[in-house]
Design a protein around this motif. Structure first.
Motif, PDB file in Angstrom:
ATOM      1  N   SER A  44       0.827  -1.206   0.000  1.00 61.03           N
ATOM      2  CA  SER A  44       0.000   0.000   0.000  1.00 61.03           C
ATOM      3  C   SER A  44       0.861   1.256   0.000  1.00 61.03           C
ATOM      4  N   GLU A  45       1.954   1.201   0.756  1.00 61.32           N
ATOM      5  CA  GLU A  45       2.869   2.337   0.812  1.00 61.32           C
ATOM      6  C   GLU A  45       3.482   2.591  -0.566  1.00 61.32           C
ATOM      7  N   GLU A  66       0.909   4.161  -2.798  1.00 67.39           N
ATOM      8  CA  GLU A  66       0.684   5.548  -2.415  1.00 67.39           C
ATOM      9  C   GLU A  66       1.739   6.459  -3.027  1.00 67.39           C
ATOM     10  N   ASN A  75       1.055   6.818  -6.743  1.00 68.75           N
ATOM     11  CA  ASN A  75      -0.113   7.634  -7.061  1.00 68.75           C
ATOM     12  C   ASN A  75       0.029   9.091  -6.638  1.00 68.75           C
ATOM     13  N   THR A  76       1.152   9.422  -6.013  1.00 69.54           N
ATOM     14  CA  THR A  76       1.382  10.818  -5.638  1.00 69.54           C
ATOM     15  C   THR A  76       1.719  11.620  -6.885  1.00 69.54           C
TER      16      THR A  76
END
Length: 401
Positions: free
Chosen positions: A101-102, A105, A108-109
């Motif tokens: 998930s990290e 993330e 997707n930044t």
């Protein structure tokens, strides 16, 4: 995509973006290669998630600074994770699903655009919080899978790597994961390597000193390879140094052995500084003959033109093309007509050359006759696919402007 030792391993200047499984015995140098991979990717403007259970972020940063990576790149592009430390400190992000998930993330930044002060100072709904929709260039490095298996179990690690693989297809993610062998049975290994696009192997050189190792790129999905072992050693600073045998690479311009990493261009090998000379000679930058030591005035010359028939056939590997070109060059240089006159212009053309004789107009014809005889002898001993078929012609009178 570029990786350390790419030319030596694949005879290519680049390969498709992929996930690489790096295998080998314990202490063979996999961690060193992972760090080299990290340097290559950070230098190539990629964010890097580095997962290791045996190092700290401070240790990795110190090593990167020691090999010349700017601290600004390290602080902005390196995302370090030590799952063991997270578990010991009861970090809620210690499991593999949280790490995945990290990673997503980060992917997707949105990227911040570099805009000027004048633009930034003007309120505008179009540039308020100006960001780019372009996806991040992301690399994941796992050193090593064995440590993750020890912490989380094989089943969870297989699921994690499968997720990383499918994520790589959505985001053009690249990466490398190290695995010490033998540690899994064949079925376990086969299940794991299905989530990789390429396999890179490392091994000790038993017949030589223990510091000498070898590696080969066994496969890359969608790429035709001729896997071959190349030698390397680990330097005192932990970097990987590739070792080339004297017969491996010969510079196409100066015809001498290339002792450092070669530059590859159009299937030919060069000293790095000689590649620019070659590009100038074939007209990429436009070179006046005065730069080569010849008069800039109109010059009389007799020309010999030659190229290899069918060398662009896609069934020929880069290695086969290079061998044909080198064989032709050696045959030409063995002809007495070629060596009779020192003052001549030689312009490489990739799969052939143009030779301008400045003094003796008969030499192009003599060279054609001698080369024809040498080629006939050469081809007799070769299989049909390995024969060199060429076309050449002579221009007895020409002017070079």
């Amino acid at each position: 995509m570029h990786i350390p030792g790419l030319v030596e391993l694949t005879e290519r200047e680049e390969i498709p973006k992929c996930l690489i499984l790096l295998t080998g015995n314990s202490n063979v140098g996999k961690s060193s290669y992972c760090r080299e991979f990290l340097v290559e990717r950070i230098s190539g403007q990629s964010d890097c998630m580095y997962i290791s259970c045996t190092a700290t972020e401070e240790q990795l940063q110190s090593w990167l600074v020691g090999v010349g990576v700017p601290m600004t790149d390290i602080s902005t592009k390196l995302h370090f994770i030590n799952p063991y430390v997270r578990r010991q400190t009861s970090d809620q992000k210690a499991d593999l699903s949280s790490i995945l998930s990290e990673m997503k993330e980060i992917l997707n930044t949105p990227l911040n655009l570099n805009i000027g002060n004048d633009v930034a100072a003007q309120p505008n709904k179009n540039n308020e919080n100006v960001v780019s929709n372009k996806k991040k260039n992301m690399t994941i490095i796992v050193d090593s899978l064995n440590h993750l298996i020890a912490l989380f179990g094989l089943k969870d690690v297989e699921a994690f790597i499968a997720d990383v693989y499918f994520t790589s297809k959505m985001y053009a993610l690249t990466g490398i994961c190290a695995l010490t062998l033998p540690s899994l049975d064949m079925d376990q290994y086969e299940r794991l390597n299905r989530s990789f696009d390429a396999i890179l192997e490392m091994a000790f050189k038993e017949e030589m000193e223990s510091r000498i190792r070898a590696m080969r790129m066994l496969l890359i999905c969608g790429v035709v390879l001729n896997p071959k072992w190349i030698d390397f050693e680990l330097a005192s600073d932990g970097t990987v140094k590739f070792l080339q045998k004297e017969s491996d690479f010969v510079c196409y311009v100066c015809k001498t052995i290339i002792n450092e990493n070669p530059a590859l261009y159009s299937g030919l090998y060069f000293h790095v500084d000689h590649l620019e000379v070659y590009k100038k000679l074939v007209g990429i930058y436009g070179l006046s003959m005065s730069e080569l030591g010849f008069s800039s005035e109109v010059m009389d010359a007799s020309f010999f033109f030659i190229d290899i028939v069918g060398l662009s056939d896609p069934t020929y590997s880069v290695s086969s093309q290079r061998q044909k070109i080198e064989a032709l060059n050696n045959l030409i240089m063995s002809c007495s007509a070629y060596n009779l006159e020192d003052k001549k212009i030689i312009l490489p053309t990739g799969d052939g050359m143009v030779i301008g004789f400045l003094l003796n107009p008969e030499l192009p014809v003599k060279l054609g006759i001698q080369l024809h005889q040498k080629l006939r002898t050469y081809n007799k001993a070769k299989a049909d696919k390995d024969k060199n078929r060429i076309k050449f012609w002579a221009c007895l009178f020409g002017k070079r402007h």
